[in-house]
Design a protein around this motif. Structure first.
Motif, PDB file in Angstrom:
ATOM      1  N   ASP A  82      -8.517  -2.823  -1.348  1.00 36.30           N
ATOM      2  CA  ASP A  82      -7.063  -2.808  -1.231  1.00 36.30           C
ATOM      3  C   ASP A  82      -6.450  -3.886  -2.130  1.00 36.30           C
ATOM      4  N   SER A  89      -4.509  -5.230   5.770  1.00 35.18           N
ATOM      5  CA  SER A  89      -4.595  -3.947   5.071  1.00 35.18           C
ATOM      6  C   SER A  89      -4.390  -2.791   6.034  1.00 35.18           C
ATOM      7  N   LEU A  94      -3.815   3.570   2.799  1.00 35.74           N
ATOM      8  CA  LEU A  94      -4.420   3.485   1.467  1.00 35.74           C
ATOM      9  C   LEU A  94      -5.131   4.782   1.114  1.00 35.74           C
ATOM     10  N   HIS A  97      -2.522   7.365   0.319  1.00 38.47           N
ATOM     11  CA  HIS A  97      -1.889   7.159  -0.991  1.00 38.47           C
ATOM     12  C   HIS A  97      -2.727   7.766  -2.106  1.00 38.47           C
ATOM     13  N   SER A 420       0.150   1.381  -9.075  1.00 37.14           N
ATOM     14  CA  SER A 420      -0.869   2.050  -8.254  1.00 37.14           C
ATOM     15  C   SER A 420      -0.630   3.543  -8.083  1.00 37.14           C
TER      16      SER A 420
END
Length: 434
Positions: A82, A89, A94, A97, A420
């Motif tokens: 991460d 986190s 994550l 995403h 990102s």
């Protein structure tokens, strides 16, 4: 002359001191949220097959393990750490995403990797904002656990997004320095600030300045806590410790100087794996059309009890105005000297100006919300001095020789996309390489 910032302060310029009621109105008008933290992603819906507790000497974290399709054990690990943010986190977010479909008719990136036999091990941190060396202990524990639990002898793929790419870069390099066989065949970084990241200096000052008006609740972080964090000090090329600081800004924190020197002592990058890098910024030198020195937003509170003006970073020069702010009778104006106009350069973007404007409930044009956060020259690990920044951040990197980069192979996006972000160009390039 070294890049620097200067601040001039005057009292009484704002008029009469506001009464208690106006102070309360003003405090209510300013957000107490941590500034520059990326907004939470979509809630994750994919449950991990198992989780690992990862405890180092100075930091702790967790890994979420997703086995490849049809598998109930670890066989071909891809460890992915991460990135930069405040607090713990959120590994389900994550995963979500990086698994959101990036084009019609195509599964998400992680689904494609799982279908190809990769076991995805997401590495999360209890404190993303702590120093990189400490979180590298967490990444090291994940690498050791993956080696121990893996069936067979498939080599590891290790990397991460944003700061996660720096954490794993350091972890692998340090393991090599210690003589440990990390059994990693491929290292990858996704828009990682190898030579430093950029948050506009005027916005850093505003984060400090306005938290005096609307301090965070007891036990909760306040606006500037991410900026003053150890991770920010290590990652940001230009940094200020408070709203009144005047002095040099390039690598201003000793934490960054020490980290850069420590990486150099580890030969900068791991030597055994092939090194892959993905940059959310363009590589052809074309940035975003943000006017250097122009006004990004201009805000005034009710009864003129406070105001703030933020300008895009001017290009070099001496005593160039970058904005100012006043509150409760105190007026400050800031200038910079020999600081490059990094807001509009090619790079992965962050809504830096938009996030601060939103915190102040200020009007800002949509075209002015985002600027470069990880310049392409940094995400690509171009070889230049990460302290002096003796580089043209608008250079056409596509014309550079591959030996000019620390990374073995680099891909740039075709637009300057959000830091990102997963695009077809980046995802398909990575799938081809893996």
């Amino acid at each position: 002359m070294a890049p620097r910032i200067d601040v001039s302060t005057s009292l009484g310029a704002a008029g009469a001191e506001p009464d208690a009621a106006r102070r309360a109105d003003l405090a209510a008008a300013v957000s107490r949220d941590v500034l520059f933290a990326t907004r939470p992603g979509s809630p994750g819906h994919r449950a991990a097959a198992t989780t690992w507790d990862l405890v180092g000497e100075h930091a702790s974290g967790e890994a979420a393990v997703h086995y490849a399709d049809g598998r109930t054990h670890l066989e071909k690990p891809l460890l992915f750490a991460d990135g930069f943010n405040y607090g713990r986190s959120d590994l389900p977010a994550l995963f979500e995403h990086f698994n959101t479909p990036y084009q019609d008719g195509t599964p998400g990136l992680f689904d494609q990797l799982l279908a190809r036999g990769y076991d995805i091990v997401l590495i999360g941190f209890e404190e993303r904002h702590t120093r990189i060396q400490h979180n590298a202990e967490v990444a090291t524990k994940a690498i050791e656990r993956a080696i121990d639990e893996r069936l067979g002898d498939a080599r590891l793929t290790v990397g991460g997004v944003s700061m996660g790419g720096i954490v794993t870069r350091y972890a692998l390099a340090k393991l090599e320095d210690e003589g440990f066989d990390h059994q990693t065949d491929t290292y990858l970084s996704w828009d990682s600030p190898h030579n430093g990241a950029w948050i506009p200096l005027i916005l850093q000052q505003m984060a400090y300045f306005f938290e005096t008006l609307a301090p965070g609740e007891p036990g909760k972080p306040s606006q500037a806590d991410l900026i003053r964090s150890e991770a920010a000090q290590q990652l940001l090329w230009a940094w200020v410790p408070d709203a009144k600081y005047a002095g040099e800004v390039a690598t201003a924190s000793p934490l960054r100087t020490e980290f850069v020197d420590e990486l150099a002592g580890l030969r900068n990058f791991p030597r055994r794996p092939r090194l892959l890098g993905l940059a959310n910024g363009r590589g052809d030198g074309v940035g975003r059309p943000l006017p250097a020195g122009g006004i990004a937003f201009d805000w005034k509170a009710a009864f003129n009890t406070a105001s703030a003006t933020a300008r895009f970073q001017p290009d070099l020069g001496s005593k160039q105005p970058i904005g100012g702010m006043h509150i409760l009778g105190e007026l400050r104006r800031s200038t910079t000297t020999e600081v490059p106009a990094l807001d509009g350069v090619p790079g992965g973007t962050l809504e830096s100006f938009g996030l601060v404007a939103d915190a102040l409930k200020a009007e800002i044009g949509e075209e002015f919300r985002s600027g470069a956060f990880v310049p392409s020259v940094s995400a690509s690990a171009l070889k230049y001095d990460p302290v002096a920044w003796d580089v043209d951040p608008e250079e056409n990197l596509l014309d550079r020789d591959p030996d000019d980069f620390h990374l073995g192979e680099v891909v740039f996006d075709t637009e300057n996309t959000g830091h990102s972000a997963v695009s077809p160009v980046l995802a398909n390039w990575l799938l081809d390489r893996l």
